[in-house]
Design an enzyme around this catalytic site. Structure first.
Site, short mmCIF file in Angstrom:
data_model
loop_
_atom_site.label_atom_id
_atom_site.label_comp_id
_atom_site.label_asym_id
_atom_site.label_seq_id
_atom_site.Cartn_x
_atom_site.Cartn_y
_atom_site.Cartn_z
N THR A 191 14.31 15.03 42.56
CA THR A 191 14.61 16.20 41.75
C THR A 191 13.40 17.09 41.51
O THR A 191 12.26 16.60 41.49
CB THR A 191 15.18 15.72 40.39
N ASP A 192 13.66 18.37 41.24
CA ASP A 192 12.57 19.30 40.90
C ASP A 192 11.93 18.95 39.55
O ASP A 192 10.84 19.42 39.23
CB ASP A 192 13.07 20.75 40.89
N GLU A 193 12.63 18.11 38.75
CA GLU A 193 12.10 17.79 37.41
C GLU A 193 10.80 17.00 37.47
O GLU A 193 10.07 16.93 36.49
CB GLU A 193 13.15 17.02 36.60
N LYS A 231 12.15 9.22 37.89
CA LYS A 231 12.31 9.75 39.25
C LYS A 231 10.95 9.94 39.91
O LYS A 231 10.77 9.65 41.10
CB LYS A 231 13.08 11.09 39.24
N TYR A 262 13.77 10.54 32.04
CA TYR A 262 14.50 10.63 33.32
C TYR A 262 13.55 11.11 34.42
O TYR A 262 13.44 10.49 35.49
CB TYR A 262 15.70 11.59 33.20
P1 NAD Z 1 25.70 10.98 38.91
O1 NAD Z 1 25.21 10.57 37.57
O2 NAD Z 1 26.87 11.90 39.01
O3 NAD Z 1 26.05 9.69 39.79
C1 NAD Z 1 25.20 8.60 39.88
C2 NAD Z 1 25.92 7.51 40.67
O4 NAD Z 1 25.04 6.38 40.78
C3 NAD Z 1 27.20 7.00 39.96
O5 NAD Z 1 28.23 6.88 40.89
C4 NAD Z 1 26.79 5.64 39.42
O6 NAD Z 1 27.86 4.73 39.30
C5 NAD Z 1 25.75 5.20 40.45
N1 NAD Z 1 24.81 4.22 39.89
C6 NAD Z 1 24.07 4.33 38.75
N2 NAD Z 1 23.34 3.21 38.57
C7 NAD Z 1 23.59 2.39 39.61
C8 NAD Z 1 23.12 1.10 40.00
N3 NAD Z 1 22.24 0.44 39.25
N4 NAD Z 1 23.58 0.56 41.15
C9 NAD Z 1 24.47 1.24 41.91
N5 NAD Z 1 24.97 2.45 41.60
C10 NAD Z 1 24.53 3.01 40.46
O7 NAD Z 1 24.44 11.58 39.66
P2 NAD Z 1 24.28 12.92 40.52
O8 NAD Z 1 24.16 14.07 39.60
O9 NAD Z 1 25.28 12.92 41.60
O10 NAD Z 1 22.82 12.67 41.15
C11 NAD Z 1 22.66 11.91 42.34
C12 NAD Z 1 21.18 11.87 42.71
O11 NAD Z 1 20.67 13.20 42.88
C13 NAD Z 1 20.29 11.22 41.64
O12 NAD Z 1 19.31 10.46 42.28
C14 NAD Z 1 19.66 12.41 40.92
O13 NAD Z 1 18.40 12.07 40.37
C15 NAD Z 1 19.54 13.41 42.06
N6 NAD Z 1 19.55 14.82 41.66
C16 NAD Z 1 20.58 15.29 40.87
C17 NAD Z 1 20.61 16.66 40.57
C18 NAD Z 1 21.72 17.26 39.72
O14 NAD Z 1 21.67 18.44 39.42
N7 NAD Z 1 22.75 16.51 39.36
C19 NAD Z 1 19.60 17.51 41.05
C20 NAD Z 1 18.56 16.97 41.83
C21 NAD Z 1 18.56 15.63 42.15
O1 DAU Z 2 16.84 20.09 37.92
C1 DAU Z 2 17.52 19.01 38.50
C2 DAU Z 2 18.15 18.19 37.39
O2 DAU Z 2 19.24 18.96 36.88
C3 DAU Z 2 18.64 16.82 37.85
O3 DAU Z 2 17.55 16.06 38.29
C4 DAU Z 2 19.35 16.10 36.70
O4 DAU Z 2 19.89 14.87 37.13
C5 DAU Z 2 20.48 16.98 36.20
O5 DAU Z 2 21.10 16.40 35.09
C6 DAU Z 2 19.95 18.38 35.82
O6 DAU Z 2 19.09 18.28 34.65
P1 DAU Z 2 19.14 19.39 33.49
O7 DAU Z 2 18.65 18.79 32.25
O8 DAU Z 2 18.51 20.66 33.94
O9 DAU Z 2 20.73 19.65 33.46
P2 DAU Z 2 21.77 19.79 32.26
O10 DAU Z 2 23.07 20.14 32.88
O11 DAU Z 2 21.73 18.64 31.33
O12 DAU Z 2 21.20 21.05 31.48
C7 DAU Z 2 21.02 22.32 32.11
C8 DAU Z 2 20.36 23.25 31.10
O13 DAU Z 2 21.31 23.49 30.03
C9 DAU Z 2 19.14 22.65 30.44
O14 DAU Z 2 18.17 23.66 30.21
C10 DAU Z 2 19.66 22.10 29.12
C11 DAU Z 2 20.79 23.06 28.78
N1 DAU Z 2 21.90 22.44 28.00
C12 DAU Z 2 22.46 21.30 28.47
C13 DAU Z 2 23.51 20.69 27.80
C14 DAU Z 2 24.10 19.41 28.30
C15 DAU Z 2 22.38 23.08 26.87
O15 DAU Z 2 21.88 24.14 26.46
N2 DAU Z 2 23.42 22.47 26.19
C16 DAU Z 2 23.99 21.31 26.61
O16 DAU Z 2 24.94 20.81 25.94
#
Ligand code: NAD
Ligand code: DAU
Length: 333
Positions: free
Chosen positions: A124-126, A152, A148
């Site tokens: 992730t970019d985080e 990562k 988190y």
């Molecule tokens: P998500 O939370 O929707 O899904 C995570 C999945 O992992 C679930 O199906 C869960 O059951 C499984 N999981 C969790 N713990 C586990 C374990 N111990 N063993 C096996 N399976 C397990 O996640 P997502 O948003 O689809 O993110 C997927 C990947 O992409 C992550 O690595 C996350 O860090 C990365 N990522 C997410 C975002 C985003 O915006 N959502 C952005 C950049 C990177």
């Molecule tokens: O940038 C990549 C990341 O994006 C991934 O690595 C993470 O897994 C994914 O959860 C996401 O993280 P963020 O914290 O950026 O996403 P989130 O959807 O939780 O929040 C997006 C923005 O909105 C953030 O600035 C927080 C804000 N927010 C979020 C929630 C849940 C609110 O203002 N209110 C809310 O209730």
């Protein structure tokens, strides 16, 4: 040219991006065998893969025996499984360290034992932390600010160390905020869409001026497949979206597309350690030949439509016990 693989192990394929990736893979590489290893946490949902002929093994990536069995014969591993919600990591970081760090180590060790040809770690970019100006490049120092992001970053460094020490055939992608179908409704975008559908408010953290970069999950899936097949081993690739904006602008866009009033925006206390801005330089990915398929306006409208048409998917998630318990903890009431 990379030889055609026979088998790919995907971890976390019942989640949001993992399931979008599997759907993309099934149509883009129909000859591949896919095994999905997923513990099915609150975020894992078998409905996300409905209709696809993919074998899912319901096991933990921290369990070396289960990982060994699932990885048998795998040419490629694409590792999504993780705890992913920043707010939950602020309440309790334990599961984040366990799955994101230990789980990645277990998978890397297994990949060495099994002679996997390519192991792609989805990050992730985080990990770069908040960037006030400019864009993060892959060689920038890591300054994760949430538990988190720290978990990562730790996993990214483990992946790097296995490349240097063991010559493990690894690749890492670092993506920005994903949006699209099948995203669990605790994340900002599906939370606001589903709340607005019910004329409920959206809790906007702080002043809402935090900047996020939005990437469609299908574009993320396309980028991962490209890096998996064409990326250079040991390298990291940023995967950014096609649009970035302040949260308050995103909320206004969604309100206007849904025809809802701005009175549904409720400012609440800011997230602890809230990163102000993420921004990625994606030159390296573009050099591999990547082009976005989704422009944000189209992708956002389609995503809203998907949540409208798929109430049967998200409604049960918002009333499930785990979700309510989490909200109570988060809002202390
Ligand atoms: P998500 O939370 O929707 O899904 C995570 C999945 O992992 C679930 O199906 C869960 O059951 C499984 N999981 C969790 N713990 C586990 C374990 N111990 N063993 C096996 N399976 C397990 O996640 P997502 O948003 O689809 O993110 C997927 C990947 O992409 C992550 O690595 C996350 O860090 C990365 N990522 C997410 C975002 C985003 O915006 N959502 C952005 C950049 C990177
Ligand atoms: O940038 C990549 C990341 O994006 C991934 O690595 C993470 O897994 C994914 O959860 C996401 O993280 P963020 O914290 O950026 O996403 P989130 O959807 O939780 O929040 C997006 C923005 O909105 C953030 O600035 C927080 C804000 N927010 C979020 C929630 C849940 C609110 O203002 N209110 C809310 O209730």
């Amino acid at each position: 040219m990379v030889a055609l693989p026979m088998k790919v192990l995907v971890t976390g394929g019942l989640g949001f991006i993992g399931s979008n990736f599997i759907r993309h893979l099934v149509s883009a590489r129909p000859g591949w065998t896919i095994v999905n290893l997923d513990k099915q946490t609150y975020a894992g949902n078998p409905k996300n893969l409905a209709g696809l002929k993919v074998k899912t093994v319901k096991k933990d990536i921290c369990d070396p025996k289960a990982v060994d069995a699932a990885m048998k014969g795998a040419d490629y591993v694409v590792h999504f499984a993780a705890e992913t919600h920043v707010d939950r990591s602020i309440l309790d970081a334990s599961a984040f360290i366990q799955t994101n760090v230990i789980g990645t180590q277990v998978l890397l060790d297994a990949a060495l034992r099994h002679g996997v040809k390519r192991f792609l770690h989805v990050s992730t970019d985080e990990v770069y932390g908040s960037v006030a100006t400019g864009h993060s490049v892959e060689t920038d120092k890591l300054e994760p600010n949430s538990p988190y992001a720290a978990s990562k970053a730790a996993s990214d460094l483990l992946v790097r160390s296995y490349f240097v020490t063991h010559k493990a055939p690894v690749l890492t992608t670092r993506a920005s905020n994903n949006y699209g179908p099948y995203q669990y409704p605790e994340k900002a975008l599906p939370l606001m869409i589903t709340n607005f559908m019910e004329d409920k408010p959206f809790p906007m953290y702080g002043d809402g001026r935090q900047v996020r970069d939005w990437l469609h999950a299908v574009d993320h899936a396309r980028a991962i497949l490209l890096v998996l097949e064409k990326g250079s081993l040991g390298e990291i690739y940023n995967v950014g979206g096609s649009f970035d904006c302040e949260n308050r602008e995103l909320i206004s866009k969604v309100l206007s597309l849904m025809g809802k009033p701005s009175t549904l925006i409720t400012p609440v206390e800011d997230r602890k350690g809230h990163d102000r801005r993420y921004a990625l330089d994606c030159s390296k990915l573009l050099k591999l030949g990547f082009k976005h398929a989704y422009d944000f306006e189209k992708g956002l409208a389609e995503t809203i439509e998907w949540y409208r048409k798929n109430e049967a998917w998200w409604r049960p998630l918002k009333v499930a016990g785990g979700y309510r318990t989490y909200l109570k903890k988060a809002y202390k009431k």
